[in-house]
Design an enzyme around this catalytic site. Sequence first.
Site, PDB file in Angstrom:
ATOM      1  N   SER A  32       1.937   7.269   4.309  1.00 37.25           N
ATOM      2  CA  SER A  32       1.685   7.220   5.748  1.00 37.25           C
ATOM      3  C   SER A  32       2.750   7.980   6.529  1.00 37.25           C
ATOM      4  CB  SER A  32       1.653   5.778   6.241  1.00 37.25           C
ATOM      5  OG  SER A  32       1.489   5.765   7.655  1.00 37.25           O
TER       6      SER A  32
ATOM      7  N   LYS B   5      -2.141   0.440   1.668  1.00 35.71           N
ATOM      8  CA  LYS B   5      -2.274   1.532   2.649  1.00 35.71           C
ATOM      9  C   LYS B   5      -3.514   1.322   3.514  1.00 35.71           C
ATOM     10  CE  LYS B   5      -1.549   5.503   4.759  1.00 35.71           C
ATOM     11  NZ  LYS B   5      -2.738   5.951   5.399  1.00 35.71           N
TER      12      LYS B   5
ATOM     13  N   HIS C 136      -2.635  -1.165   6.051  1.00 41.35           N
ATOM     14  CA  HIS C 136      -1.813  -0.474   7.057  1.00 41.35           C
ATOM     15  C   HIS C 136      -2.717   0.213   8.077  1.00 41.35           C
ATOM     16  CE1 HIS C 136      -0.198   3.299   8.637  1.00 41.35           C
ATOM     17  NE2 HIS C 136       0.999   2.726   8.647  1.00 41.35           N
ATOM     18  N   ASN C 137      -3.714   0.906   7.603  1.00 47.24           N
ATOM     19  CA  ASN C 137      -4.589   1.631   8.521  1.00 47.24           C
ATOM     20  C   ASN C 137      -5.420   0.680   9.380  1.00 47.24           C
ATOM     21  OD1 ASN C 137      -3.537   3.837   7.140  1.00 47.24           O
ATOM     22  ND2 ASN C 137      -5.426   4.995   7.364  1.00 47.24           N
TER      23      ASN C 137
ATOM     24  N   GLU D  44      -3.218  -0.407  11.977  1.00 43.93           N
ATOM     25  CA  GLU D  44      -3.054   0.760  12.872  1.00 43.93           C
ATOM     26  C   GLU D  44      -4.206   0.823  13.886  1.00 43.93           C
ATOM     27  OE1 GLU D  44      -2.269   4.597  10.816  1.00 43.93           O
ATOM     28  OE2 GLU D  44      -4.034   5.359  11.848  1.00 43.93           O
TER      29      GLU D  44
END
Length: 479
Positions: free
Chosen positions: A128, A182, A185-186, A189
């Site tokens: 990222s 990940k 995480h997105n 986000e």
Amino acid sequence: AQANIGVVGLAVMGSNLARNLASRDGNTVAIFNRSYEKTRGVLDAHPEAGFLPAETYREFADTLAKPRTAIIMVKAGAGTDAVIDELVKVFEPGDIIVDGGNALFTDTIRREKAVRETGINFVGAGISGGEEGALNGPSIMPGGSDESWVTLGPILKSIAAVAEGEPCVTHVGHDGAGHFVKMIHNGIEYADMQLIAEAYDLIRRGTGKSPAEIADIFAEWNRGELESYLIEITAEVLRQVDAATGEPLVDVILDQAGAKGTGAWTVQTALDLGIPVSGIAEAVFARSLSSKPAQRAAAATLPGPSAAWTVDDPDAFVEDVRRALYASKIVAYSQGFDEIVAGAAEYGWSIQKGEIAKIWRGGCIIRAQFLNRITEAYADDPSLVALLTAPYFRDALAASQESWRRVVVAAAQAGIPSPAFSSSLAYYDGLRADRLPAALVQGQRDFFGAHTYKRVDRDGTFHTQWSGDRTEIEAQDTH
Ligand code: 6PG
């Protein structure tokens, strides 16, 4: 063989990552791209990097010292499989193939299993930080085997962002664990971005402040508990003036948000795992709603509230919005970490939640001060069942919840959509409720489908004979 690391795929992310690798002591970087022209271009543009170019996969393999280690940086999907197939032909047992793209974690699990049969290690690594992060220091979330981490760990540590003296990379867990994290995480986000967008919209429509004035508010917020990359760049975007029209850029950008799909994966996976990531889901849906011009045009004539909305005390309102944003952000992270816990249990990964919060402190898109509080919460209580109940977050929510309610009420009365704010508040109230109307839903299910229910006062599974004399019987548990 002189290179200790190779990069396959030299579009911007790949070439930036290769340059980052080359700039760190101890690394010599082999580069390969499907078309050699691209490789030549990168080589010519960056003579300082000392890249070792390869024209064929065979040459690439010969350039790499053993165990050969290569990071694939191509667009996620079929292209990744094609590169893996080629690398498997020229690599040997013990070598390491890393996929640094945004792969779906189930693809990574599948690929790891297939590659492992050849004796080669396959590591799915979430990276990222965008183009800038790839060049100067991303946050890296690798999965894969313990064996691969021995070689790969020091290389990834050499290029990762550093937060408070620690590299933003950790061995997340086996096979698809890195890409799973990940993905989360997105998802976070998406929620973070939507919450910030709602805050901007409410302040603008509630107080009439200009984008530049709101930029100053975000810049101010960035000096407090909301300090984060996304708040910082929001101020920059809001301050930008369009050269062509002289208008704030945000006013000339078409209001239809795109998405490459990682946020949707977070929600799809959460649905499968039964985890209520409602804030993240609303953020994904808000983008979908924005990108339906025909429906929006058709609905534009639907009535809104008849009374005009006025904010009596703009400063107090702005502070309420700030608190609502902070509270909703806590919910989004809490939901994201719940999904990590559920994913780890489902797929057999041992994931250190505090470590994940640590490696998100630098390099990545959701980097924020706040992540230290998450690490502390899990350090204080490793068996914490919901992040939002940790003492620090409990206090923050207690201090924010009245503001949060005022903001959601104001938004509803003013007819301003605030799906992420309001769903986060509903989640908060749902989770803390003493009794939920789920009891009634169970009654309904039992009525039409004899799905049975449990009682608060006795063990066992029960069914009311709704179509008979309505007496209750003990039943088989059918959920
Ligand atoms: C990152 C970003 C990166 C990318 C997303 C954007 O961590 O560096 O998340 O992965 O910007 O894919 O996704 P959308 O196009 O779906 O907004």
